[in-house]
Write a protein that holds these residues in place. Sequence first.
Motif, PDB file in Angstrom:
ATOM      1  N   GLY A 429       0.934  -1.316  -0.035  1.00  0.00           N
ATOM      2  CA  GLY A 429       0.123  -0.101  -0.047  1.00  0.00           C
ATOM      3  C   GLY A 429       0.845   1.244   0.061  1.00  0.00           C
ATOM      4  O   GLY A 429       0.277   2.232  -0.101  1.00  0.00           O
ATOM      5  N   ALA A 430       2.182   1.121  -0.135  1.00  0.00           N
ATOM      6  CA  ALA A 430       3.041   2.430  -0.037  1.00  0.00           C
ATOM      7  C   ALA A 430       3.184   3.180  -1.467  1.00  0.00           C
ATOM      8  O   ALA A 430       3.105   2.488  -2.414  1.00  0.00           O
ATOM      9  CB  ALA A 430       4.554   2.064   0.342  1.00  0.00           C
ATOM     10  N   ASP A 431       3.022   4.464  -1.585  1.00  0.00           N
ATOM     11  CA  ASP A 431       2.949   5.060  -2.678  1.00  0.00           C
ATOM     12  C   ASP A 431       4.117   5.652  -2.922  1.00  0.00           C
ATOM     13  O   ASP A 431       4.738   6.597  -2.260  1.00  0.00           O
ATOM     14  CB  ASP A 431       1.873   6.264  -2.388  1.00  0.00           C
ATOM     15  CG  ASP A 431       1.501   7.117  -3.756  1.00  0.00           C
ATOM     16  OD1 ASP A 431       2.462   7.072  -4.478  1.00  0.00           O
ATOM     17  OD2 ASP A 431       0.202   7.664  -3.996  1.00  0.00           O
ATOM     18  N   ILE A 432       4.796   5.013  -3.913  1.00  0.00           N
ATOM     19  CA  ILE A 432       6.245   5.754  -4.344  1.00  0.00           C
ATOM     20  C   ILE A 432       6.096   6.310  -5.767  1.00  0.00           C
ATOM     21  O   ILE A 432       7.231   6.214  -6.407  1.00  0.00           O
ATOM     22  CB  ILE A 432       7.257   4.461  -4.324  1.00  0.00           C
ATOM     23  CG1 ILE A 432       6.914   3.318  -5.406  1.00  0.00           C
ATOM     24  CG2 ILE A 432       7.585   3.849  -2.744  1.00  0.00           C
ATOM     25  CD1 ILE A 432       8.121   2.243  -5.446  1.00  0.00           C
ATOM     26  N   SER A 433       5.018   6.585  -6.103  1.00  0.00           N
ATOM     27  CA  SER A 433       4.815   6.989  -7.659  1.00  0.00           C
ATOM     28  C   SER A 433       5.371   8.426  -7.617  1.00  0.00           C
ATOM     29  O   SER A 433       6.158   8.701  -9.061  1.00  0.00           O
ATOM     30  CB  SER A 433       3.218   7.483  -7.768  1.00  0.00           C
ATOM     31  OG  SER A 433       2.707   8.306  -6.919  1.00  0.00           O
ATOM     32  N   TRP A 434       5.874   9.088  -6.965  1.00  0.00           N
ATOM     33  CA  TRP A 434       6.552  10.410  -6.990  1.00  0.00           C
ATOM     34  C   TRP A 434       7.846  10.174  -7.524  1.00  0.00           C
ATOM     35  O   TRP A 434       8.492  10.854  -8.206  1.00  0.00           O
ATOM     36  CB  TRP A 434       6.446  11.332  -5.863  1.00  0.00           C
ATOM     37  CG  TRP A 434       7.092  10.769  -4.552  1.00  0.00           C
ATOM     38  CD1 TRP A 434       6.590   9.817  -3.797  1.00  0.00           C
ATOM     39  CD2 TRP A 434       8.300  10.950  -4.178  1.00  0.00           C
ATOM     40  NE1 TRP A 434       7.388   9.554  -2.778  1.00  0.00           N
ATOM     41  CE2 TRP A 434       8.391  10.510  -2.971  1.00  0.00           C
ATOM     42  CE3 TRP A 434       9.350  11.915  -4.562  1.00  0.00           C
ATOM     43  CZ2 TRP A 434       9.782  10.389  -2.229  1.00  0.00           C
ATOM     44  CZ3 TRP A 434      10.529  11.907  -3.751  1.00  0.00           C
ATOM     45  CH2 TRP A 434      10.688  11.261  -2.601  1.00  0.00           C
ATOM     46  N   ILE A 435       8.515   9.270  -6.810  1.00  0.00           N
ATOM     47  CA  ILE A 435       9.896   8.564  -7.046  1.00  0.00           C
ATOM     48  C   ILE A 435      10.135   7.988  -8.660  1.00  0.00           C
ATOM     49  O   ILE A 435      10.798   8.752  -9.412  1.00  0.00           O
ATOM     50  CB  ILE A 435      10.418   7.707  -6.178  1.00  0.00           C
ATOM     51  CG1 ILE A 435      10.341   7.988  -4.808  1.00  0.00           C
ATOM     52  CG2 ILE A 435      11.806   7.129  -6.593  1.00  0.00           C
ATOM     53  CD1 ILE A 435      10.569   6.956  -3.891  1.00  0.00           C
ATOM     54  N   ILE A 436       9.043   7.435  -9.083  1.00  0.00           N
ATOM     55  CA  ILE A 436       8.977   7.020 -10.570  1.00  0.00           C
ATOM     56  C   ILE A 436       8.729   8.014 -11.444  1.00  0.00           C
ATOM     57  O   ILE A 436       9.544   8.254 -12.378  1.00  0.00           O
ATOM     58  CB  ILE A 436       7.790   5.917 -10.828  1.00  0.00           C
ATOM     59  CG1 ILE A 436       7.772   4.659  -9.680  1.00  0.00           C
ATOM     60  CG2 ILE A 436       7.730   5.431 -12.252  1.00  0.00           C
ATOM     61  CD1 ILE A 436       9.133   4.003  -9.964  1.00  0.00           C
ATOM     62  N   GLY A 437       7.954   9.056 -10.888  1.00  0.00           N
ATOM     63  CA  GLY A 437       7.543  10.413 -11.832  1.00  0.00           C
ATOM     64  C   GLY A 437       8.719  11.094 -11.895  1.00  0.00           C
ATOM     65  O   GLY A 437       8.917  12.072 -12.858  1.00  0.00           O
ATOM     66  N   LEU A 438       9.914  11.208 -10.896  1.00  0.00           N
ATOM     67  CA  LEU A 438      11.014  11.986 -11.499  1.00  0.00           C
ATOM     68  C   LEU A 438      12.021  11.303 -12.085  1.00  0.00           C
ATOM     69  O   LEU A 438      12.660  11.920 -13.069  1.00  0.00           O
ATOM     70  CB  LEU A 438      11.590  12.384  -9.704  1.00  0.00           C
ATOM     71  CG  LEU A 438      11.024  13.501  -8.981  1.00  0.00           C
ATOM     72  CD1 LEU A 438      11.668  13.568  -7.619  1.00  0.00           C
ATOM     73  CD2 LEU A 438      11.099  14.734  -9.813  1.00  0.00           C
ATOM     74  N   VAL A 439      12.366   9.919 -11.717  1.00  0.00           N
ATOM     75  CA  VAL A 439      13.342   9.208 -12.428  1.00  0.00           C
ATOM     76  C   VAL A 439      12.981   8.823 -13.831  1.00  0.00           C
ATOM     77  O   VAL A 439      13.940   9.062 -14.729  1.00  0.00           O
ATOM     78  CB  VAL A 439      13.858   7.734 -11.494  1.00  0.00           C
ATOM     79  CG1 VAL A 439      14.814   7.054 -12.291  1.00  0.00           C
ATOM     80  CG2 VAL A 439      14.191   8.503 -10.059  1.00  0.00           C
TER      81      VAL A 439
END
Length: 476
Positions: A429-439
Motif C-alpha cells: 500500500g506504499a505510494d512511491i509514484s512520485w519517485i517513479i515520476g521523477l526518475v
Amino acid sequence: MASASGVEQRSIDYVPRSERHGTPSSQFTLWFGANMQITAVVDGALAVVFGAHALWAIVGLFIGNLAGGAVMALHSAQGPKLGLPQMISSRAQFGVFGAALPLVLVILMYLGFAATGTVLSGQAINKILHVDATWVGIVIFGLLTFVVAAFGYRWIHRLGRVATVIGILGWAWITFRIFTEYNGADLLANPTFGFVPFLLAVSLGAGWQLTFGPYVADYSRYLPEETPATRTFNATLWGSVLGSMWSMTLGALIASIPKSGFLGNQVGFVGTLAGGGAIAIVLYFVIVVGKLTVNTLNAYGGSMTMLTTVTGFSKKAVVKPAMRMTFVFVFLALSVIVALAASADFLDNFRNFVLLLLMVFTPWSAINLIDFYLVSKERVDIPALYDPDGRYGRFNVPALATYVIGIVVQIPFLAQSMYTGPLTDKLGGADISWIIGLVVPGVIYYCWGRATNRAPEHTIYPADADLAEPGAVGER
C-alpha cells in the motif's frame, strides 16, 4: 519594477539587469514564513492520522521535505539566471503552445491549494471576529490576499518577513504548550515502525515541497543575475524545509495527543492548545498571517500562469499591471467559490489532492531541470520563449511525449482513494509514484533531449528595455 504607488509593473516579461535587487536572504524569509502555517500542520498530522508513530512520521516527513526541497530549490536558482517567471521557462522544453498542457494543470494546483487554505484561514478569521457565517472569513481572507498579490513582488517579500517573525513567536508558544501541558516527550516515546505509513510520511513531505516548483522562480527572478546559484539554492531550500518541518512536527505531535479533537476542528483545537482566551485570538492571527503569505504566492503565481497560458497564443510578451491585477482577482474569485463549496471532508480530500498533484508535477519538474542543467546547460534564448515561430517552436513533441509517459508510468504505483495500482498492493500500500515520476521521465528526457537539443551557444537576453521592442535582443 514598481510604480510610485508601489504596484509592480512587470509580470511575465524579462526583468532587466537595471531592475534587479535584493539578496538570497529574502528567499529564506519568504519560504520560511510561507511554511509556518496551518496547512503544513495538517499535512504533518496526516502522517500520524494514517498510521505512523509521531517520531517516525517526523523522520519520514524530514526525508521527504529534504528530497522535494532540493528539487524545488533547483527551480529557484533558475530565477536570477533567467529573470523570468517559472512557467515561462517551460516553453523552452515544451514549445510556446505545448507548454499550455502543464500550465493548465499548474493553475488547477494553485486553485486547489488556495481553496483548501482559504477554508482554514476563514475559520481563524471567524473566530477572531466571533461570527458563525462561514462565508464571512473566507471572503475577507480572499480580499486580503488580493491586496498583497495585486501590489506584487516587493509586497510579497515584505509579507514573508513579517510572517517569519510572527510565525516563530506563535509556533514557539505552541511548541512550549505541547511539551509542558500535553507531555510532548511522551508522544515521542515507544516508537513503532510501520513501513507503509513511513513511506506515506515521506510522500507527504516530498509532495509538499515539489508542488512549490512551478512557481518558486517567480520570487527569485528579481535577484541580481550574478547572484551565486548555490546561495539562492541554499536560502530557498533551508527556508522552506525548516519552516515546513517545524509546522509538520507540530502537526504530528498534535495528532498524537489522545482525544485531541484536532481532526474535527483543526483551527479551533490550535486555539485551545494555545490556552484559550486572548492568547487563542493571537494564535488565530498567526494562522491568518501564515496562510495569507502562502495564499498570496498561490494567487500571484496562479495569475501569472494564467497569463503565460493566454499570451502563448496571443503572442504578447508584456502585460500591463491592470491586466495582471484582473487575472489575480479572477483567480481569487474562483478560489473563494471553491472554498465555499468544498469545505467538507477537508483532511481526506487534502491528502488525496497532494498525492494526485505529485503524479502530474513530478514529470514536469524532472523535464524542466534535466533540460536546464544537463541538456541546455543553462543556455536559453529568452526572446524565443515568446515567439511560436522561433527557436522553440509551437510544440516540442519529445518533451510532451516524455511528460505523458511520466504520468502513465506512475499509475501502477498510485495509492489513491479511488484507485490503487497493482504494484502498490505488492508494496503493502506504499505510494512511491512520485519517485517513479521523477526518475523515469528524467532519464528518458535526458536521452531524447540531448538528441533534439535546441539551446543556443550562449544565453540570448533581451536588451535592458521593453521586451516588446523589435530587435531588442543581445548576448552576454
